[in-house]
Enzyme design. Structure first.
Site, PDB file in Angstrom:
ATOM      1  N   ASP A 151       0.824  -1.209   0.000  1.00  0.00           N
ATOM      2  CA  ASP A 151       0.000   0.000   0.000  1.00  0.00           C
ATOM      3  C   ASP A 151       0.858   1.260   0.000  1.00  0.00           C
ATOM      4  O   ASP A 151       0.557   2.240  -0.689  1.00  0.00           O
ATOM      5  CB  ASP A 151      -0.917  -0.020   1.219  1.00  0.00           C
ATOM      6  CG  ASP A 151      -2.020   1.019   1.139  1.00  0.00           C
ATOM      7  OD1 ASP A 151      -2.579   1.226   0.046  1.00  0.00           O
ATOM      8  OD2 ASP A 151      -2.335   1.632   2.172  1.00  0.00           O
ATOM      9  N   HIS A 199      -5.015   2.139  -7.124  1.00  0.00           N
ATOM     10  CA  HIS A 199      -6.154   1.949  -6.233  1.00  0.00           C
ATOM     11  C   HIS A 199      -7.445   1.668  -7.001  1.00  0.00           C
ATOM     12  O   HIS A 199      -8.354   1.019  -6.460  1.00  0.00           O
ATOM     13  CB  HIS A 199      -6.320   3.163  -5.310  1.00  0.00           C
ATOM     14  CG  HIS A 199      -5.510   3.055  -4.058  1.00  0.00           C
ATOM     15  ND1 HIS A 199      -4.148   3.293  -4.033  1.00  0.00           N
ATOM     16  CD2 HIS A 199      -5.863   2.703  -2.792  1.00  0.00           C
ATOM     17  CE1 HIS A 199      -3.707   3.108  -2.803  1.00  0.00           C
ATOM     18  NE2 HIS A 199      -4.724   2.743  -2.031  1.00  0.00           N
ATOM     19  N   HIS A 206      -7.335  -1.943  -7.388  1.00  0.00           N
ATOM     20  CA  HIS A 206      -7.736  -2.523  -6.099  1.00  0.00           C
ATOM     21  C   HIS A 206      -9.255  -2.535  -5.960  1.00  0.00           C
ATOM     22  O   HIS A 206      -9.862  -3.539  -5.598  1.00  0.00           O
ATOM     23  CB  HIS A 206      -7.136  -1.729  -4.938  1.00  0.00           C
ATOM     24  CG  HIS A 206      -7.842  -1.966  -3.629  1.00  0.00           C
ATOM     25  ND1 HIS A 206      -8.972  -1.256  -3.255  1.00  0.00           N
ATOM     26  CD2 HIS A 206      -7.607  -2.837  -2.625  1.00  0.00           C
ATOM     27  CE1 HIS A 206      -9.400  -1.687  -2.085  1.00  0.00           C
ATOM     28  NE2 HIS A 206      -8.592  -2.648  -1.683  1.00  0.00           N
ATOM     29  N   HIS A 218      -6.025  -5.296   1.771  1.00  0.00           N
ATOM     30  CA  HIS A 218      -6.049  -4.083   0.952  1.00  0.00           C
ATOM     31  C   HIS A 218      -4.722  -3.859   0.234  1.00  0.00           C
ATOM     32  O   HIS A 218      -4.667  -3.682  -0.980  1.00  0.00           O
ATOM     33  CB  HIS A 218      -6.370  -2.883   1.856  1.00  0.00           C
ATOM     34  CG  HIS A 218      -6.255  -1.554   1.188  1.00  0.00           C
ATOM     35  ND1 HIS A 218      -7.289  -0.972   0.501  1.00  0.00           N
ATOM     36  CD2 HIS A 218      -5.215  -0.679   1.119  1.00  0.00           C
ATOM     37  CE1 HIS A 218      -6.898   0.201   0.018  1.00  0.00           C
ATOM     38  NE2 HIS A 218      -5.649   0.404   0.383  1.00  0.00           N
TER      39      HIS A 218
END
Length: 363
Positions: free
Chosen positions: A171, A255, A258, A272
């Site tokens: 991340d 993201h 994601h 995550h």
């Protein structure tokens, strides 16, 4: 350049052994009389022996339930209101941090955050990631107030599961690639944005230099300089990127990938940061940075980050790839913050490029 909102840091931050001994004194200094401590089951087991005996502040305890959903936020806010809490203390991982921030925002009270994992910068940032009760991504919710106090006890992190530290690495590594993509077209970036980029570069440099040693120390449950560097990079430096750069230091294609992955039930068991890490690869491929893609694949292999659809539980077939590309490009997704206008064909091609380079890396 658009106007930006700079929200650099919590009011108070400390990372050292025995830092929880300061909690009650800080609460008293903040004129807190009643507190609600929100925690998870595993985070409570990990941290309870480090928590002080509260003798001057009335502390109530509440176990969080499920996702950081609108229903859970409302429930926690109601519990805190019933207890007439002056502060919400969030103890745990990213979901607990985000629920605590959201509920505190609803009640207009401060939030104290005690992260037990170094898996995201959630403890630092004035926003929550909202999901459905089933775990599907909904939106990012920013707040005008930063967290009040953030305390990091490194011994708790040293005893945390390696998967969470690894997810934090993924991340936080995205900070550099996404911030760079969001700012590359700026002719004259302002000072906060330049500082945001420097923080993003620190994230990348520390992660590439220290991750292997930090994971090794975690395996031995030892607090070492490398482990301290990674945990503070994930929480502090990672948080500074968005705090200083606002939308120029937040999220881009990685993201969005994601968020697309969360639409597949098969990926719900992955963290995550693991899904964001895969998103970095797709973004780098989109930007035609193929040497960088190759280097990242080698790094991922060393520290065991997922780098293919198969490693995320998905089939590498046309239907899955096209669905993921469509989710990635959904209206309102952060990939659209980038200078380039990407098509489904572009994203499909980039996913396939990652898969092809992954096969080469494995040979």
């Amino acid at each position: 350049m658009k106007a930006i909102r700079v929200q650099g840091s919590p009011s108070y931050y400390a990372c050292e052994e025995n830092v929880y001994d300061r909690i009650e004194a800080l609460l008293i200094e903040g004129r807190i009389k009643k507190a609600l401590l929100l925690h998870g089951e595993k985070s409570w087991e990990a941290a309870r022996d480090y928590l002080p005996a509260f003798t001057k502040v009335a502390v109530s305890y509440e176990h969080y339930q499920g996702e950081c959903s609108l229903k859970e936020i409302e429930r926690v806010a109601h519990v805190a209101s019933e207890h007439e809490s002056d502060v919400i203390i969030g103890l745990g991982g990213g979901k607990v941090m985000d629920i605590a921030k959201a509920a505190a925002n609803e009640l207009n009270i401060p939030v104290m955050l005690l992260p037990t994992l170094a898996s995201t910068c959630a403890a630092w940032t004035p926003l929550s990631v909202i999901y459905t009760e089933q775990g599907d991504y909904l939106r990012y919710q920013p707040y005008i107030k930063n967290p009040w106090v953030v305390l990091l006890e490194p011994r708790i992190i040293a005893h945390s599961p390696a998967a969470y530290l690894r997810a934090g690495i993924g991340d936080t590594l995205a900070k550099w690639y996404e911030a760079k993509a969001l700012t590359k077209a700026l002719p004259e970036p302002r000072v906060p944005v330049m500082m945001s980029l420097k923080a993003a570069q620190v994230c990348r440099d520390v992660i590439l230099a220290e991750s292997e040693q930090a994971l090794s120390a975690l395996g031995e449950q030892r607090v070492t300089p490398s482990l301290l560097a990674i945990m503070e990079t994930s929480i502090l430096a990672g948080g500074l990127v968005g705090g200083l750069g606002d939308e120029y230091g937040r999220i881009a294609a990685a993201h969005s990938v994601h968020n697309g992955l969360t639409q597949f039930e098969e990926t719900h068991s992955f963290l995550h940061g693991e899904k964001v890490a895969y998103g970095i690869l797709v973004q780098v491929a989109l930007e035609q940075q193929l040497d960088e893609l190759q280097a990242l694949l080698s790094f991922y292999e060393k520290i065991n980050l997922p780098s293919s659809l198969g490693e995320l539980g998905l089939q590498n077939d046309q239907e899955t790839v096209e669905k993921l590309a469509a989710y990635t490009l959904a209206e309102g997704e952060s990939i659209h913050f980038m200078e380039e206008a990407f098509s489904i064909k572009d994203v499909v091609s980039s996913i396939q490029t990652v898969e092809a380079y992954k096969k080469i890396e494995n040979k």
